[in-house]
Scaffold this motif. Structure first.
Motif, PDB file in Angstrom:
ATOM      1  N   UNK A 197       0.789  -1.226   0.000  1.00 57.16           N
ATOM      2  CA  UNK A 197       0.000   0.000   0.000  1.00 57.16           C
ATOM      3  C   UNK A 197       0.822   1.277   0.000  1.00 57.16           C
ATOM      4  N   UNK A 198       2.131   1.157   0.179  1.00 57.10           N
ATOM      5  CA  UNK A 198       3.024   2.317   0.184  1.00 57.10           C
ATOM      6  C   UNK A 198       2.553   3.380   1.178  1.00 57.10           C
ATOM      7  N   UNK A 199       2.100   2.891   2.343  1.00 54.87           N
ATOM      8  CA  UNK A 199       1.645   3.783   3.403  1.00 54.87           C
ATOM      9  C   UNK A 199       2.594   3.691   4.584  1.00 54.87           C
ATOM     10  N   UNK A 200       2.668   4.757   5.358  1.00 51.37           N
ATOM     11  CA  UNK A 200       3.444   4.728   6.597  1.00 51.37           C
ATOM     12  C   UNK A 200       2.532   4.322   7.747  1.00 51.37           C
ATOM     13  N   UNK A 201       3.121   4.103   8.917  1.00 56.28           N
ATOM     14  CA  UNK A 201       2.374   3.625  10.077  1.00 56.28           C
ATOM     15  C   UNK A 201       2.668   4.522  11.276  1.00 56.28           C
ATOM     16  N   UNK A 202       1.629   4.964  11.966  1.00 61.57           N
ATOM     17  CA  UNK A 202       1.760   5.702  13.214  1.00 61.57           C
ATOM     18  C   UNK A 202       1.419   4.728  14.343  1.00 61.57           C
TER      19      UNK A 202
END
Length: 346
Positions: free
Chosen positions: A99-104
């Motif tokens: 998904x090419x997303x970052x994670x918090x």
């Protein structure tokens, strides 16, 4: 060789005789062509149970979670979850890869997060920040020792997500354990979540599979993503039949697994080589080894006596009860735990 009491995970279960018979009697077709009626039956059954519009049968919970994340995010978005979350720790970096997303990452007690933890971590619209787009909950929390969310905890998270414009997904790896433990009803879940992953191959005892639940629009998109992930199966009704059988026959009995886990926790709290035991709500027992003892050595000694279990950290051990663990096995395990005499590590 001692009889093996396999407490490594609830994923180790074998199909029961009734489940095998249901599998062999399944009416199947090519599910990629949409022609497997048993798969349709499973998807429709679970969607109805959770009051959601549609479902999609997949090979694994990792796949259903990752498909959901891809449905609910765009590249450069950010996913908010607890630092212990399965989607972050145990899915091969899939959030970044697919998904090419970052994670918090949040730090909730035993992995349970709240609006008070989530809201400060939602990014404002700013060119420098990723777009906060999705919150993921896990029920039960694996690394939290099977800790459960109650619907009363989920509702305000849903409200916050609505106000802030975020989607909400549930990794329901052990959702039926949570339902049995809390007394909540599955039919109330659909109003709170955009996606729910329901795993069939843990406490429910099916050999393979998870179902992603969501709106018809979400599931239409998810079908295409599943195909791209290589998850399109053909005559998968044989596997879906196992899931249907499990839903019809293996839910209520989960309370037995929970009682077994509490019995294990009770005896572990009595022995000198255990420093502490996480509170037990469902079928997972995580305990910390006391200072002066070697964790791997204790796991090895358990194995020699016939108990298979595993570590979750340098000082912690996990035991998981399931439908292949009988009361007689638990009685034997309690005896082994009580009389195990590991030597303190020099």
């Amino acid at each position: 060789m001692a009889i093996k009491i396999d407490l490594r995970s609830d994923t180790v279960t074998k199909p029961t005789a009734g489940m095998l018979a249901a599998m062999m009697a399944a009416k199947v077709g090519d599910d990629v062509f949409g022609e497997d009626e048993t798969v349709h039956q499973l998807e429709t059954k679970l969607a109805g149970m959770f009051n959601m519009e549609a479902g999609l049968f997949c090979p694994s919970g990792t796949m259903t979670n990752q498909i959901a994340i891809k449905c609910f995010t765009q590249p450069m978005d950010e996913v908010i979850c607890d630092q212990s979350a399965h989607v972050y720790r145990y899915e091969g970096g899939g959030i970044a890869y697919h998904s090419m997303a970052s994670v918090r990452l949040l730090h909730g007690p035993r992995g349970i997060i709240s609006p008070e933890l989530i809201e400060p971590e939602i990014n404002e619209q700013n060119i420098h920040y990723p777009n906060s787009s999705l919150v993921v909950l896990e029920n039960t929390v694996n690394k939290g020792g099977g800790a459960c969310y109650h619907l009363a905890q989920i509702e305000p998270i849903h409200t916050l997500c609505n106000i802030k414009g975020l989607k909400l997904h549930l990794d329901g790896a052990r959702i039926f354990n949570a339902l049995v433990a809390t007394g909540n009803s599955a039919k109330h879940y659909g109003q709170y979540f955009d996606g729910i992953s329901v795993c069939l191959s843990k406490g429910l005892g099916a050999p393979v599979g998870s179902v992603l639940l969501g709106s018809k629009e979400t599931i239409k998109k998810a079908v295409k993503i599943r195909k791209a992930f290589g998850g399109g199966m053909r005559q998968s009704g044989f596997l879906a039949a196992a899931g249907i059988y499990a839903l019809d026959n293996h839910v209520d009995r989960m309370s037995v697994d929970h009682d077994h886990a509490k019995a294990l926790a009770g005896i572990l709290n009595q022995v000198s080589y255990v420093a502490s035991v996480m509170p037990v709500e469902t079928n997972i027992v995580i305990f910390e080894i006391a200072k002066g003892y070697n964790t791997e050595n204790i796991v090895h000694l358990f194995a020699e006596k016939g108990i298979a279990c595993g570590t979750t950290g340098p000082r912690t051990v996990r035991m998981v009860t399931h439908l292949d663990i009988s009361s007689e096995m638990i009685d034997r395990a309690l005896e082994i735990i009580l009389h195990l005499n590991p030597s303190p590590h020099k």
